[in-house]
Motif scaffolding. Structure first.
Motif, short mmCIF file in Angstrom:
data_model
loop_
_atom_site.label_atom_id
_atom_site.label_comp_id
_atom_site.label_asym_id
_atom_site.label_seq_id
_atom_site.Cartn_x
_atom_site.Cartn_y
_atom_site.Cartn_z
N ALA A 42 9.50 -19.87 -35.21
CA ALA A 42 9.81 -19.22 -36.49
C ALA A 42 8.67 -19.40 -37.48
O ALA A 42 8.53 -18.61 -38.42
CB ALA A 42 11.11 -19.79 -37.06
N LEU A 43 7.85 -20.43 -37.25
CA LEU A 43 6.67 -20.65 -38.10
C LEU A 43 5.43 -19.99 -37.53
O LEU A 43 4.33 -20.15 -38.08
CB LEU A 43 6.43 -22.16 -38.26
N GLY A 44 5.61 -19.27 -36.43
CA GLY A 44 4.48 -18.56 -35.81
C GLY A 44 3.63 -19.42 -34.90
O GLY A 44 2.49 -19.08 -34.59
N VAL A 45 4.19 -20.54 -34.44
CA VAL A 45 3.44 -21.49 -33.61
C VAL A 45 4.10 -21.61 -32.24
O VAL A 45 5.31 -21.83 -32.14
CB VAL A 45 3.39 -22.88 -34.27
N SER A 46 3.30 -21.46 -31.18
CA SER A 46 3.83 -21.62 -29.83
C SER A 46 3.50 -23.02 -29.31
O SER A 46 2.58 -23.68 -29.79
CB SER A 46 3.24 -20.57 -28.88
N ILE A 47 4.29 -23.46 -28.33
CA ILE A 47 4.17 -24.82 -27.79
C ILE A 47 3.75 -24.75 -26.32
O ILE A 47 4.40 -24.07 -25.52
CB ILE A 47 5.50 -25.59 -27.91
N HIS A 48 2.67 -25.45 -25.98
CA HIS A 48 2.23 -25.60 -24.59
C HIS A 48 2.68 -26.98 -24.12
O HIS A 48 2.19 -27.99 -24.63
CB HIS A 48 0.71 -25.49 -24.49
N GLU A 95 12.21 -23.08 -30.87
CA GLU A 95 12.58 -21.95 -31.73
C GLU A 95 12.18 -22.22 -33.18
O GLU A 95 11.75 -21.30 -33.90
CB GLU A 95 14.08 -21.70 -31.62
N ALA A 96 12.32 -23.47 -33.61
CA ALA A 96 11.96 -23.80 -34.99
C ALA A 96 10.46 -23.61 -35.22
O ALA A 96 10.06 -23.09 -36.27
CB ALA A 96 12.36 -25.25 -35.29
N LEU A 156 3.67 -25.77 -18.91
CA LEU A 156 4.70 -24.78 -19.18
C LEU A 156 4.23 -23.96 -20.37
O LEU A 156 4.15 -24.45 -21.50
CB LEU A 156 6.04 -25.46 -19.50
N LEU A 157 3.89 -22.72 -20.11
CA LEU A 157 3.37 -21.84 -21.15
C LEU A 157 4.50 -21.33 -22.04
O LEU A 157 5.67 -21.27 -21.61
CB LEU A 157 2.60 -20.69 -20.52
N PRO A 158 4.18 -20.93 -23.27
CA PRO A 158 5.23 -20.53 -24.22
C PRO A 158 6.16 -19.43 -23.72
O PRO A 158 7.36 -19.46 -24.00
CB PRO A 158 4.42 -20.06 -25.44
N GLY A 159 5.62 -18.48 -22.96
CA GLY A 159 6.45 -17.37 -22.48
C GLY A 159 7.54 -17.78 -21.53
O GLY A 159 8.52 -17.05 -21.34
N LEU A 173 7.02 -36.31 -32.71
CA LEU A 173 6.21 -35.98 -33.87
C LEU A 173 6.47 -34.55 -34.34
O LEU A 173 6.51 -34.27 -35.54
CB LEU A 173 4.73 -36.18 -33.55
N LEU A 174 6.66 -33.65 -33.39
CA LEU A 174 6.98 -32.25 -33.76
C LEU A 174 8.27 -32.19 -34.57
O LEU A 174 8.38 -31.42 -35.53
CB LEU A 174 7.12 -31.40 -32.50
N GLN A 175 9.24 -33.00 -34.18
CA GLN A 175 10.51 -33.03 -34.90
C GLN A 175 10.32 -33.63 -36.29
O GLN A 175 10.82 -33.09 -37.29
CB GLN A 175 11.54 -33.86 -34.12
N PHE A 176 9.56 -34.72 -36.38
CA PHE A 176 9.31 -35.36 -37.67
C PHE A 176 8.58 -34.42 -38.62
O PHE A 176 8.84 -34.40 -39.82
CB PHE A 176 8.51 -36.64 -37.48
#
Length: 519
Positions: A304-310, A300-301, A325-328, A266-269
């Protein structure tokens, strides 16, 4: 203090009565914590008036909506046990869950009138349900054999009902996806859900002013946990009844959503959707995802939009939390599902049950422990004994962990391919294929082979505009995998079958591609 999950809503309504609790996006209905609590009390008292006792099972066949939320807390308050049913199941599967759980009440959306009528008329066995409450999410008249939920709730008292359960008493039974055989009902207690919520709050960044988009089905633990957690934390849930890409972007923009959940596909879509450019998603702080690792390019995509992924790993049996797995750490530990969450213990063991030390390359089964693990499988002592041993939940997932404790899922035990005597873990191959620019999604299954016993078959969905073929995919894999792991068979498909939580339904793929392999 004794813990009852339903009374968390009572307490929250007394602390922040006027704060917005939930928003129904499609119907544009808004509920404060005080209003939600009053509605939940009315539902609880209506159930009591129909003879529901502590320990009785109350099933729900409901799409996302306020009725799901308020009935969850209502059932908890009176000590009954919620059985959230996957509404994507066919009638026979729903009937099995109702029969196995012994549900005495079914709350169902009007959208499922025909399904429920057919269940009553020809379930293949007597259903235990004594009361049928129809929620008016759609149009049409309530059938003669059912009661109108809104009407029932309207005449019930909204005073606090007597608390009927606490602590280790059963809270809900959630049936696993049932990809093989009958589904198993994972039983969770009030304490288990409390510790699930505490674990999630202590590991991720949830704030009281967050607005959490609930778009994945609430019958899944990955959505039930945050639904419950939002009340505990006092944040706002924005409910989408159905997942629609255009509506999702509009909802995020209008409601200023700060957190939501999405599987990697869904993130890709979403990145490719035309609505992304015209929508303001600057309010989103982070996204929780699971079911599969997220490629670095996708991280990375979104960054670039200012959103981190947990990136989370968990199970129905663990009431959600497992590892995170935390964003850092995401870029450096690509492919990992992180380390155990707060209040969660983990170890990896070999076939003899010996602990595999951190830093070893040897794969083994991941075991989890913590107060948020399930109590048992309902009516299934044999499966319980196989899964819960010596205080540890045996996940069935094969993993490795590095010297710092970061865990990487190799594959499900049952999905492992043995080719020419070598163990091949499909998840490793899938991760390599998913990183190919020409591939949007990939799944690998074992196909019977006269020469090798089994050989990997790769099924791939092409990326937009790409035309991968067997030769190019094989060349890509040869550069990144040991020779014996490289799939020799490839099939480009339109879609891959997934369950509501986003996990691949490999049994369906095995049925569609039974083999044998040509070599």
């Amino acid at each position: 203090m004794r813990n009852n999950i339903g009374t968390l809503l009572t307490k929250r309504a007394s602390i922040t009565p006027n704060r917005e609790a939930f928003v129904e996006w499609e119907r544009q209905r808004r509920f404060s914590f005080a209003r939600l609590n009053a509605r939940s009390n009315a539902t609880a008292n209506a159930l009591l008036a129909r003879g529901v006792q502590p320990g009785d099972r109350v099933a729900t066949l409901l799409k996302n909506g306020i009725e799901f939320v308020e009935s969850y807390f209502a059932i908890a308050k009176i000590g009954a046990v919620m059985v959230p049913v996957n509404w994507r199941l066919v009638g026979a599967e729903i009937a099995y869950i109702l029969q196995d759980s012994g549900a005495v009440v079914l709350l169902f959306d009007s959208e499922f009138d025909q399904t429920v009528a057919e269940l009553r008329d020809g379930s293949g066995g007597a259903l235990p349900c004594e009361h049928w409450l129809r929620c008016q999410a759609g149009e049409g008249k309530t059938p003669d054999w059912a009661e109108d939920y809104d009407a029932v709730q309207a005449v019930a008292s909204d005073s606090e009902p007597p608390v009927g359960a606490s602590d280790d008493d059963n809270l809900f039974i959630m049936y696993t996806s049932g990809t093989t055989g009958h589904p198993k009902g994972a039983v969770h207690s009030h304490d288990g859900m409390l510790w699930s919520q505490l674990t999630s709050m202590a590991t991720s960044d949830m704030r009281g002013d967050d607005r959490f988009l609930l778009a994945l089905p609430m019958f899944h633990v990955g959505c039930l946990n945050p639904t419950s957690l939002l009340v505990h934390r006092g944040a706002t849930g924005v409910i989408m009844r159905d997942l629609d890409m255009a509506a999702m972007f509009q909802c995020i923009d209008t409601e200023k959503v700060s957190i939501f959940m999405a599987v990697p596909a869904l993130l890709q879509f979403m990145l490719q959707a035309p609505q992304r450019e015209s929508s303001d998603i600057s309010s989103v702080r982070w996204i929780a995802t699971g079911a599969a690792p997220v490629p670095v390019s996708l991280l990375e995509a979104w960054a670039a939009l200012g959103v981190s992924i947990h990136q989370a790993y968990g199970l129905t049996e663990s009431c959600g939390p497992g590892t995170l797995l935390l964003p850092g750490d995401a870029a450096a530990r690509a492919g990992s599902c992180g380390r155990p969450q707060m209040h969660t213990e983990a170890k990896i063991v070999n076939g003899q049950g010996d602990i595999i030390p951190m830093g070893s390359s040897e794969p083994g089964e991941l075991l989890l422990a913590g107060r948020h693990m399930m109590k048992e499988y309902w009516n299934n002592p044999r499966a319980t004994a196989e899964t819960l041993r010596d205080g540890w939940l045996h996940t069935g997932d094969i993993c490795t962990w590095d010297e710092e404790g970061f865990i990487t899922i190799c594959d499900r035990k049952k999905d492992m391919i043995i080719s020419g005597g070598e163990n091949i873990y499909p998840a490793e191959l899938e991760n390599v294929l998913a990183a190919c620019p020409d591939v949007a999604e990939a799944a690998v299954i074992g196909m019977p082979s006269a020469k090798w016993g089994e050989t990997p078959l790769a099924l791939v969905v092409a990326a937009p505009g790409a035309k991968p073929d067997a030769a190019s995919l094989r060349a890509w894999c040869r550069e990144r995998l040991a020779g014996y792991k490289v799939p020799q068979l490839y099939e480009v498909v339109e879609t891959l079958p997934r369950n509501p939580s986003g996990k691949l339904l490999k049994p369906q793929l095995r049925e569609a591609y039974p083999g044998p392999a040509p070599f």
